[in-house]
Design an enzyme around this catalytic site. Structure first.
Site, PDB file in Angstrom:
ATOM      1  N   ASP A 142      53.003  10.074  78.887  1.00  0.00           N
ATOM      2  CA  ASP A 142      51.944   9.242  79.462  1.00  0.00           C
ATOM      3  C   ASP A 142      51.320   8.252  78.484  1.00  0.00           C
ATOM      4  O   ASP A 142      50.879   7.183  78.890  1.00  0.00           O
ATOM      5  CB  ASP A 142      50.846  10.124  80.076  1.00  0.00           C
ATOM      6  CG  ASP A 142      51.252  10.665  81.449  1.00  0.00           C
ATOM      7  OD1 ASP A 142      52.262  10.190  82.011  1.00  0.00           O
ATOM      8  OD2 ASP A 142      50.553  11.554  81.957  1.00  0.00           O
ATOM      9  N   TYR A 187      47.140  11.357  88.146  1.00  0.00           N
ATOM     10  CA  TYR A 187      46.324  12.260  87.329  1.00  0.00           C
ATOM     11  C   TYR A 187      45.193  11.550  86.608  1.00  0.00           C
ATOM     12  O   TYR A 187      45.355  10.420  86.169  1.00  0.00           O
ATOM     13  CB  TYR A 187      47.196  12.924  86.252  1.00  0.00           C
ATOM     14  CG  TYR A 187      47.443  14.380  86.548  1.00  0.00           C
ATOM     15  CD1 TYR A 187      46.446  15.314  86.313  1.00  0.00           C
ATOM     16  CD2 TYR A 187      48.636  14.811  87.068  1.00  0.00           C
ATOM     17  CE1 TYR A 187      46.664  16.650  86.599  1.00  0.00           C
ATOM     18  CE2 TYR A 187      48.862  16.146  87.357  1.00  0.00           C
ATOM     19  CZ  TYR A 187      47.870  17.052  87.116  1.00  0.00           C
ATOM     20  OH  TYR A 187      48.074  18.371  87.403  1.00  0.00           O
TER      21      TYR A 187
HETATM   22 CU   LIG Z   1      48.973  19.425  86.251  1.00  0.00          CU
END
Ligand SMILES: [Cu+2]
Ligand SMILES: *[C@@H]1O[C@H](CO)[C@@H](O)[C@H](O)[C@H]1NC(C)=O
Ligand SMILES: *[C@@H]1O[C@H](CO)[C@@H](O)[C@H](O)[C@H]1NC(C)=O
Ligand SMILES: *[C@@H]1O[C@H](CO)[C@@H](O)[C@H](O)[C@H]1NC(C)=O
Ligand SMILES: *[C@@H]1O[C@H](CO)[C@@H](O)[C@H](O)[C@H]1NC(C)=O
Length: 673
Positions: A322, A410
């Site tokens: 990420d 996320y």
């Molecule tokens: Cu997770």
């Protein structure tokens, strides 16, 4: 009166003058400013022939920080006359090649420009090219046909970009996958995938090169997936009481540019498009020594590895980096006062360069606030003294620096918490939305084979995955030359026949000589891990140190020969120590996108360099194995993890012994029934 005022003025003038000089110039670690980004753009574009300029994309522009010795000597010099030259490190793409440039901003020229010749991987993706890529399907006939075939409205389809990883193949192009989702009836698009539909985009050509429509699985329902308050129906959750935070004397911290001071702490808060927040030169005031002492030279999230555990055709490639692929800083979200941060928070903006080199502003990228958590800093009640009860207690107060990065579905809440006791607590909160896949199940009893996840709702599987955040921690404990010590707690047999005891434990210290001595899988041995300054001792003779207190322990579970794990080999150990090297910053490699794992913390460490009494860097990985559960649906309550750096024989005694409790008024409750 007049005479003394004049004297004062005379005295103050030169002081003020030097002061304003320092203010107007940068701290050498300040992130690049909007005007500096523009300067970089101009300088780089000027050096390429006009025809080529159009194709040049800036994948990364960040501060090329001064070499550590240069910076240290400038900071310790009294005059502060010649700050080290401001430099930018640039990664650009031109004609399918990756260029690494170093630009001198003070003297406006390109110091070096080389083509990256390796085959490890590709630079970070820009937001701009991902936005461009995700628009392509809407004018691509096979995709339009797939949407039509499913009887969906095109206007409700949204596309998201996913990095593709590496699985042993030869590759010569930057590419990204596109998946699509359906927003009809919900803002929670990730809960409604068009499972089986995927596209591959060549990012250099910016065109679709592969297309798949493989399955007709039922699309999960919109019902029950909303998280917006405006879309909820009663009954509502338990009422939460409101609070008023009063700081009658205003905030207790000072922000001067990027320099922050609070209580006994002083540090610099930087920003990088890839790493997000960078904490530098954190030092703490020692009351007894009447001076600031160094603790942390530079610290940031170096990489975040998120492999998913579904090996099937549609999902196997989901093995994300990420920070290195998507950029934590690039995805920093503007923080909302009162919900993301408390009422007493102050906010700072951040800037990065877009793909064309022009600056992009992130408002309120950071918040900084003092927190009275309700915890106790220290206390004692003494009842052994006959006839009296002595109670002394101090409330805990800390300073928190926060940034939130939203990487697609996320959300990561990154906190750096400084405590007057000398501890730095580093925390990460995981929240946001799970990555789910559509499956033909409405009850677990129908699942006959491995579903690779948890059935959360009708046709909705939350796929198993990990989050490994690897922190770069260049500790300089009371100076640069440090050692890494394992204080092993070892059980001993009592041999003295006079003792009724049969066993006890004691501490056996082991100083790591080389990198291999400092690769640690936690949980196997009882040890305290300490970075010490072997050249300085406390009065009683103990090594001055800072201890790593790990959070909950997790280990990499994929096999070593699995491609994602080769790329993510820096998670094979929870702890690593390397000698400081300016170019070793990114645990997963500078080029994480489609990397082959050739340039990672794990490969650098194979050199097994000496790390004793040297400037060393500690790497610590906070890991989460995530088995999704129903409470994570439709949005996940924050799951927290982290670790602590805590002074250990750094001070001669409790550094907050003489800290006075803050004078806060007791506010009577006005809410009584
Ligand atoms: Cu997770
Ligand atoms: C790159 O630039 C050249 C010359 O300006 C142009 O012909 C070409 O289409 C460009 N390529 C892309 C992918 O934009
Ligand atoms: C498509 O849009 C129409 C008009 O808004 C709506 O009535 C219909 O339910 C939509 N169909 C789907 C499958 O979302
Ligand atoms: C610094 O690290 C890079 C990458 O691992 C390496 O190529 C270089 O030789 C190192 N420099 C020194 C002085 O060790
Ligand atoms: C709180 O309540 C007590 C008792 O009613 C009163 O004596 C005191 O003055 C009140 N304090 C404040 C700050 O209102």
């Amino acid at each position: 009166m007049a005479a003394s005022t004049m004297k004062l003025t005379l005295f103050l003038l030169p002081l003020f003058f030097t002061f304003s000089l320092i203010i107007s110039s940068h701290h050498p670690l300040d992130p690049l400013t909007p005007s500096e980004f523009k300067k970089v753009r101009t300088i780089v574009k000027k050096s390429y022939p006009s025809g080529l300029k159009h194709n040049l994309t800036f994948q990364y522009i960040g501060l090329d920080e001064p070499d550590k010795p240069v910076l240290q000597s400038w900071l310790s010099s009294k005059t502060k006359s010649n700050p080290p030259p401001r430099r930018a490190f640039v990664i650009a793409r031109l004609h399918k090649e990756t260029h690494e440039l170093v630009v001198d901003l003070s003297n406006r020229y390109i110091i070096s420009d080389k083509v990256y010749g390796g085959n490890d991987g590709y630079p970070m993706l820009t937001n701009d090219e991902q936005t461009a890529a995700s628009a392509l399907p809407f004018s691509y006939q096979p995709f339009l046909d797939s949407v039509k075939k499913r009887e969906l409205n095109l206007s409700d389809v949204v596309c998201a970009t996913l990095t593709v990883g590496w699985f042993g193949e030869e590759h010569s192009r930057r590419a990204i996958k596109i998946l699509s989702f359906y927003k009809e009836g919900t803002a929670n698009v990730y809960m409604r995938p068009l499972e089986g539909v995927s596209l591959l985009v060549d990012l250099d050509e910016m065109k679709i090169v592969e297309y798949y429509d493989r399955s007709r699985l039922p699309m999960p329902k919109a019902e029950g997936t909303e998280y917006r308050l405006s879309k909820q129906k009663p009954p509502f959750g338990p009422p939460l009481n409101g609070f008023v935070i009063e700081q009658p004397n205003g905030p207790g911290f000072k922000i001067d540019g990027h320099q922050i001071s609070w209580a006994n702490w002083d540090f610099h808060l930087g920003f990088d498009v890839r790493a997000g927040p960078i904490i530098s030169m954190a030092s703490i005031y020692d009351l007894e020594k009447a001076t600031y002492r160094q603790v942390l030279y530079r610290a940031f999230v170096s990489e975040l590895f998120v492999p998913y555990m579904d090996p099937t055709e549609e999902w196997y490639y989901k093995t994300f980096f990420d920070a290195g692929e998507y950029g934590f800083g690039q995805l920093a979200m503007p923080l909302e006062p009162l919900t993301d941060c408390p009422a007493n928070a102050e906010f700072l903006d951040a800037y990065y360069a877009g793909e064309d080199g022009t600056p992009v502003k992130i408002s309120n990228a950071f918040c900084i606030f003092e927190q009275q958590s309700g915890s106790v800093m220290w206390r004692h009640s003494e009842y052994a003294i006959h006839g009296e009860l002595i109670t002394e207690a101090r409330p805990e107060l800390s300073l928190i620096v926060r940034m939130v990065a939203t990487v697609g579905n996320y959300d990561y809440i990154l906190d750096w918490e400084f405590k007057p006791s000398g501890s730095i607590k580093i925390a990460v909160g995981l929240t946001g939305i799970l990555e789910v896949k559509a499956a033909d199940y409405t009850h677990t009893s129908q699942i006959k084979e491995d579903a690779y996840g948890t059935l959360l709702a009708d046709y909705t599987i939350g796929v198993y995955h990990d989050h490994f955040l690897t922190y770069y921690l260049d500790l300089d404990v009371d100076g640069e030359a440090n050692s890494f010590v394992k204080n092993n707690l070892v059980t001993k047999r009592v041999t003295d026949k006079n003792s009724p005891r049969k066993s006890y434990w004691t501490v056996e210290s082991e100083t790591a000589k080389t990198e291999s001595d400092a690769k640690i899988q936690l949980g196997l041995k009882a040890s305290e891990l300490v970075v010490v300054n072997p050249n300085k001792k406390t009065k009683p003779g103990n090594s001055i140190g800072y201890r790593l207190i790990p959070g909950s322990i997790s280990k990499a579970l994929l096999n070593d020969d699995d491609y994602p794990q080769i790329r993510g080999a820096f998670t094979n150990y929870n702890v690593w120590v390397t000698p400081y090297n300016k170019s070793e910053k990114w645990a997963g490699g500078l080029y994480a996108d489609r990397s082959h794992g050739e340039e990672t913390l794990a490969t650098w460490s194979l050199r097994n360099r000496e790390i004793e009494n040297k400037d060393i860097v500690l790497w610590y990985t906070v890991g989460f194995h995530h088995v999704p559960c129903q409470e994570d649906f439709p949005i996940m309550p924050t799951l927290s993890g982290g670790f602590e750096l805590r002074p250990t024989n750094f001070f001669e005694s409790n550094p907050v012994l003489k800290t006075k409790p803050p004078s806060s008024k007791h506010v009577n409750s006005t809410n009584q029934p």
